[in-house]
Design a protein around this motif. Structure first.
Motif, PDB file in Angstrom:
ATOM      1  N   MET A  36       0.828  -1.173   0.000  1.00 51.29           N
ATOM      2  CA  MET A  36       0.000   0.000   0.000  1.00 51.29           C
ATOM      3  C   MET A  36       0.876   1.241   0.000  1.00 51.29           C
ATOM      4  O   MET A  36       1.290   1.694   1.042  1.00 51.29           O
ATOM      5  CB  MET A  36      -0.875   0.030   1.224  1.00 51.29           C
TER       6      MET A  36
ATOM      7  N   GLY B   6      -2.062   4.615   1.609  1.00 54.60           N
ATOM      8  CA  GLY B   6      -3.386   4.045   1.405  1.00 54.60           C
ATOM      9  C   GLY B   6      -3.698   2.988   2.458  1.00 54.60           C
ATOM     10  O   GLY B   6      -2.806   2.361   3.015  1.00 54.60           O
ATOM     11  N   GLN B   7      -4.968   2.819   2.732  1.00 57.12           N
ATOM     12  CA  GLN B   7      -5.396   1.841   3.730  1.00 57.12           C
ATOM     13  C   GLN B   7      -6.457   0.940   3.136  1.00 57.12           C
ATOM     14  O   GLN B   7      -7.193   1.331   2.240  1.00 57.12           O
ATOM     15  CB  GLN B   7      -5.933   2.558   4.971  1.00 57.12           C
ATOM     16  N   SER B   8      -6.551  -0.265   3.671  1.00 52.78           N
ATOM     17  CA  SER B   8      -7.555  -1.221   3.222  1.00 52.78           C
ATOM     18  C   SER B   8      -8.885  -0.904   3.895  1.00 52.78           C
ATOM     19  O   SER B   8      -8.958  -0.775   5.110  1.00 52.78           O
ATOM     20  CB  SER B   8      -7.096  -2.639   3.568  1.00 52.78           C
TER      21      SER B   8
ATOM     22  N   PHE C 176      -5.586   6.708  -2.652  1.00 57.15           N
ATOM     23  CA  PHE C 176      -4.788   5.486  -2.640  1.00 57.15           C
ATOM     24  C   PHE C 176      -5.328   4.422  -1.685  1.00 57.15           C
ATOM     25  O   PHE C 176      -4.666   3.431  -1.432  1.00 57.15           O
ATOM     26  CB  PHE C 176      -3.330   5.817  -2.296  1.00 57.15           C
ATOM     27  N   ASP C 177      -6.527   4.632  -1.162  1.00 59.01           N
ATOM     28  CA  ASP C 177      -7.125   3.613  -0.305  1.00 59.01           C
ATOM     29  C   ASP C 177      -7.531   2.407  -1.146  1.00 59.01           C
ATOM     30  O   ASP C 177      -7.968   2.549  -2.289  1.00 59.01           O
ATOM     31  CB  ASP C 177      -8.361   4.165   0.428  1.00 59.01           C
ATOM     32  N   TYR C 178      -7.392   1.225  -0.560  1.00 55.75           N
ATOM     33  CA  TYR C 178      -7.724  -0.020  -1.235  1.00 55.75           C
ATOM     34  C   TYR C 178      -9.098  -0.485  -0.771  1.00 55.75           C
ATOM     35  O   TYR C 178      -9.326  -0.664   0.427  1.00 55.75           O
ATOM     36  CB  TYR C 178      -6.661  -1.085  -0.916  1.00 55.75           C
ATOM     37  N   LEU C 179     -10.022  -0.678  -1.714  1.00 58.02           N
ATOM     38  CA  LEU C 179     -11.386  -1.101  -1.386  1.00 58.02           C
ATOM     39  C   LEU C 179     -11.459  -2.627  -1.471  1.00 58.02           C
ATOM     40  O   LEU C 179     -11.282  -3.203  -2.540  1.00 58.02           O
ATOM     41  CB  LEU C 179     -12.393  -0.467  -2.344  1.00 58.02           C
ATOM     42  N   GLN C 180     -11.719  -3.264  -0.341  1.00 60.45           N
ATOM     43  CA  GLN C 180     -11.759  -4.725  -0.274  1.00 60.45           C
ATOM     44  C   GLN C 180     -12.975  -5.270  -1.004  1.00 60.45           C
ATOM     45  O   GLN C 180     -14.080  -4.738  -0.881  1.00 60.45           O
ATOM     46  CB  GLN C 180     -11.772  -5.154   1.192  1.00 60.45           C
ATOM     47  N   ASP C 181     -12.781  -6.354  -1.734  1.00 59.54           N
ATOM     48  CA  ASP C 181     -13.879  -7.001  -2.457  1.00 59.54           C
ATOM     49  C   ASP C 181     -14.909  -7.546  -1.482  1.00 59.54           C
ATOM     50  O   ASP C 181     -14.588  -7.954  -0.367  1.00 59.54           O
ATOM     51  CB  ASP C 181     -13.366  -8.156  -3.316  1.00 59.54           C
TER      52      ASP C 181
ATOM     53  N   ARG D 250     -11.991   0.964   8.013  1.00 61.78           N
ATOM     54  CA  ARG D 250     -10.678   0.338   7.857  1.00 61.78           C
ATOM     55  C   ARG D 250     -10.735  -1.108   8.351  1.00 61.78           C
ATOM     56  O   ARG D 250     -11.340  -1.399   9.380  1.00 61.78           O
ATOM     57  CB  ARG D 250      -9.630   1.109   8.649  1.00 61.78           C
TER      58      ARG D 250
END
Length: 188
Positions: free
Chosen positions: A1, A5-7, A81-86, A152
């Motif tokens: 990341m 960015g954060q998940s 830059f945040d990561y969007l979890q499926d 988060r």
């Protein structure tokens, strides 16, 4: 990341994750309980089960709504830059971390049928229905506000989007991620 960015996991998907396993385990436990005559008899067990289903569904659907509302009102915009979890990953993580609780609840519901047939399974199914109703309520709120709610993943921890570790929600537009408002699978 990279770049901070954060998940992030969808709040409605976390809430909805327990609905299906609780519902089906409850239905299965109630079916098994119906085969056991129990101490009170089937008729009393079925009536008690129907009442427990309604009560459990209502309680689970209404509990902690203020917490969700408070975090939603103070939510900040998700970063670039945040990561969007499926959705599938969120569901799998919740169900894996709660597998022993689900198994224990099922066994307890079946065991309770020796005293009051059907009632334990109906209560379990009611809890699943209550989680589904809460996810539907969150979906209505997301549609009204035109913003999806995210938390988060390290704060949601053991699948509690309003737990003590949560310090805030993030929002995105309704087109983000692979889940529709309310946490359902997005239709194409």
């Amino acid at each position: 990341m990279g770049r901070g960015g954060q998940s992030l996991a969808r709040v409605a998907v976390i809430v909805r994750a327990g609905a299906v396993p609780l519902w089906w385990l409850g239905v299965l436990a109630a079916g098994i309980g119906f085969l056991i005559p129990g101490l009170t008899g089937r008729r009393i067990g079925v009536y008690a089960g129907a009442a427990l289903f309604v009560v459990c569904a209502a309680v689970v659907a209404l509990v902690r709504r203020r917490g969700y509302t408070a975090w939603a009102e103070r939510a900040s915009r998700a970063g670039k830059f945040d990561y969007l979890q499926d959705r599938a990953v969120t569901l799998r993580n919740w169900r894996w971390s709660h597998r022993w609780w689900l198994a224990a609840g099922f066994l307890l519901a079946v065991a309770s049928s020796f005293a009051l047939p059907v009632a334990g399974g109906a209560a379990l199914a009611g809890a699943g229905a209550g989680l589904w109703l809460k996810a539907v309520w969150l979906g209505r709120r997301e549609r009204r506000d035109d913003a999806l709610l995210w938390v988060r993943t390290d704060w949601a921890g053991a699948g509690r989007p309003t737990g003590k570790l949560v310090k805030g929600y993030r929002t995105t537009g309704t087109g983000a991620g692979d889940a529709a408002p309310g946490g359902a699978r997005r239709r194409r």
